[in-house]
Design a protein around this motif. Structure first.
Motif, short mmCIF file in Angstrom:
data_model
loop_
_atom_site.label_atom_id
_atom_site.label_comp_id
_atom_site.label_asym_id
_atom_site.label_seq_id
_atom_site.Cartn_x
_atom_site.Cartn_y
_atom_site.Cartn_z
N HIS A 1 -28.04 -50.31 -36.23
CA HIS A 1 -27.26 -49.37 -35.41
C HIS A 1 -26.43 -50.14 -34.38
O HIS A 1 -25.28 -49.79 -34.13
CB HIS A 1 -28.18 -48.38 -34.70
CG HIS A 1 -28.67 -47.29 -35.57
ND1 HIS A 1 -29.83 -47.40 -36.29
CD2 HIS A 1 -28.16 -46.08 -35.85
CE1 HIS A 1 -30.01 -46.29 -36.97
NE2 HIS A 1 -29.02 -45.47 -36.73
N ASN B 1 -23.49 -51.60 -36.19
CA ASN B 1 -22.52 -50.54 -36.51
C ASN B 1 -21.74 -50.13 -35.26
O ASN B 1 -20.52 -49.94 -35.31
CB ASN B 1 -23.22 -49.32 -37.10
CG ASN B 1 -23.72 -49.55 -38.50
OD1 ASN B 1 -23.32 -50.47 -39.18
ND2 ASN B 1 -24.64 -48.70 -38.93
N HIS C 1 -26.35 -46.53 -48.40
CA HIS C 1 -26.90 -45.20 -48.10
C HIS C 1 -27.24 -44.43 -49.37
O HIS C 1 -26.96 -43.24 -49.47
CB HIS C 1 -25.94 -44.39 -47.25
CG HIS C 1 -25.79 -44.89 -45.85
ND1 HIS C 1 -26.83 -44.94 -44.96
CD2 HIS C 1 -24.72 -45.38 -45.18
CE1 HIS C 1 -26.41 -45.42 -43.82
NE2 HIS C 1 -25.14 -45.70 -43.92
N TYR D 1 -15.86 -49.59 -47.87
CA TYR D 1 -16.28 -49.37 -46.49
C TYR D 1 -15.05 -49.13 -45.63
O TYR D 1 -14.17 -49.96 -45.54
CB TYR D 1 -17.07 -50.59 -46.00
CG TYR D 1 -17.83 -50.37 -44.72
CD1 TYR D 1 -18.92 -49.52 -44.67
CD2 TYR D 1 -17.46 -51.03 -43.56
CE1 TYR D 1 -19.63 -49.32 -43.50
CE2 TYR D 1 -18.17 -50.85 -42.38
CZ TYR D 1 -19.25 -50.00 -42.36
OH TYR D 1 -19.95 -49.80 -41.20
N ASP D 2 -14.97 -47.98 -45.02
CA ASP D 2 -13.83 -47.57 -44.20
C ASP D 2 -12.52 -47.57 -44.99
O ASP D 2 -11.45 -47.86 -44.46
CB ASP D 2 -13.69 -48.46 -42.96
CG ASP D 2 -14.13 -47.76 -41.70
OD1 ASP D 2 -14.08 -46.52 -41.66
OD2 ASP D 2 -14.53 -48.44 -40.75
N SER E 1 -8.70 -35.48 -34.55
CA SER E 1 -9.27 -35.82 -33.25
C SER E 1 -8.54 -35.10 -32.13
O SER E 1 -9.15 -34.59 -31.19
CB SER E 1 -9.20 -37.33 -33.01
OG SER E 1 -9.98 -38.03 -33.93
N LEU F 1 -19.31 -39.97 -33.54
CA LEU F 1 -19.13 -39.43 -34.90
C LEU F 1 -19.03 -40.55 -35.93
O LEU F 1 -19.60 -40.45 -37.02
CB LEU F 1 -17.88 -38.55 -34.95
CG LEU F 1 -18.01 -37.20 -34.26
CD1 LEU F 1 -16.65 -36.54 -34.12
CD2 LEU F 1 -18.97 -36.30 -35.01
N ARG F 2 -18.34 -41.61 -35.58
CA ARG F 2 -18.25 -42.75 -36.50
C ARG F 2 -19.62 -43.41 -36.68
O ARG F 2 -19.98 -43.80 -37.78
CB ARG F 2 -17.22 -43.77 -36.01
CG ARG F 2 -15.84 -43.19 -36.14
CD ARG F 2 -14.68 -44.11 -36.32
NE ARG F 2 -14.83 -45.48 -36.65
CZ ARG F 2 -14.86 -45.97 -37.91
NH1 ARG F 2 -14.78 -45.17 -38.94
NH2 ARG F 2 -14.96 -47.27 -38.10
N TYR G 1 -22.48 -41.89 -36.47
CA TYR G 1 -23.25 -40.96 -37.29
C TYR G 1 -22.93 -41.13 -38.77
O TYR G 1 -23.81 -41.10 -39.62
CB TYR G 1 -22.98 -39.52 -36.84
CG TYR G 1 -23.67 -38.49 -37.70
CD1 TYR G 1 -25.03 -38.24 -37.54
CD2 TYR G 1 -22.98 -37.80 -38.69
CE1 TYR G 1 -25.68 -37.30 -38.34
CE2 TYR G 1 -23.62 -36.86 -39.48
CZ TYR G 1 -24.96 -36.63 -39.32
OH TYR G 1 -25.61 -35.70 -40.10
N THR G 2 -21.66 -41.34 -39.09
CA THR G 2 -21.27 -41.44 -40.49
C THR G 2 -21.48 -42.82 -41.07
O THR G 2 -21.37 -42.99 -42.30
CB THR G 2 -19.79 -41.03 -40.69
OG1 THR G 2 -18.95 -41.90 -39.92
CG2 THR G 2 -19.58 -39.58 -40.29
N THR G 3 -21.81 -43.82 -40.24
CA THR G 3 -22.07 -45.16 -40.78
C THR G 3 -23.54 -45.53 -40.75
O THR G 3 -23.93 -46.53 -41.34
CB THR G 3 -21.30 -46.25 -39.99
OG1 THR G 3 -21.71 -46.22 -38.63
CG2 THR G 3 -19.81 -46.07 -40.09
N SER G 4 -24.34 -44.76 -40.04
CA SER G 4 -25.76 -45.14 -39.87
C SER G 4 -26.70 -44.24 -40.65
O SER G 4 -26.34 -43.21 -41.12
CB SER G 4 -26.12 -45.08 -38.40
OG SER G 4 -25.37 -46.03 -37.68
#
Length: 126
Positions: free
Chosen positions: A47, A50, A79, A89-90, A107, A120-121, A123-126
């Motif tokens: 985390h 990230n 994931h 990734y991204d 945004s 939010l980023r 949350y979506t990467t972890s």
């Protein structure tokens, strides 16, 4: 109801409104700085990596991509997904910083502040 949502947030954060306010005040009123301290103090190394990628890095630039993501790409899974490649990734955000994500129409329409987009980023990467 918004009051129910606020109660849920307090449960998730493990701190009440006073404690959140205190943490932000200790960070000089900078919510992103307060979040960074909380993540540094209480989160896993993944985390933390990230979060650093999100707030300091540039999307898709290999020098910023967290090591655990690079390892997952070598295994071909991220994931639980299959056939994961590092270029996924991204994807489509090459070179973007947090400020670039702030400039997205979504945004702006949602009136998101920098700390909202960062969380939010995360949350979506972890």
């Amino acid at each position: 109801k918004s009051s129910a949502a606020a109660d849920d947030i307090e449960d998730l954060l493990g701190m009440d409104e006073h404690e959140r306010s205190d943490a932000i005040n200790k960070a000089g009123g900078n919510i992103l700085k307060a979040l960074t301290k909380e993540i540094h103090d209480y989160c896993s190394n993944e985390h933390k990596a990230n979060w650093q990628y999100i707030i300091e890095g540039r999307a898709c630039e290999e020098r910023f991509i967290p090591e655990h993501v690079k390892e997952d790409a070598k295994k071909g899974a991220y994931h639980g997904g299959k056939d994961f490649l590092l270029q996924h990734y991204d994807q489509d955000h090459n070179g973007w910083s947090l400020d670039d994500f702030m400039r997205l129409q979504s945004s702006k329409l949602a009136n998101l502040q920098q700390h909202h987009v960062a969380v939010l980023r995360l949350y979506t990467t972890s």
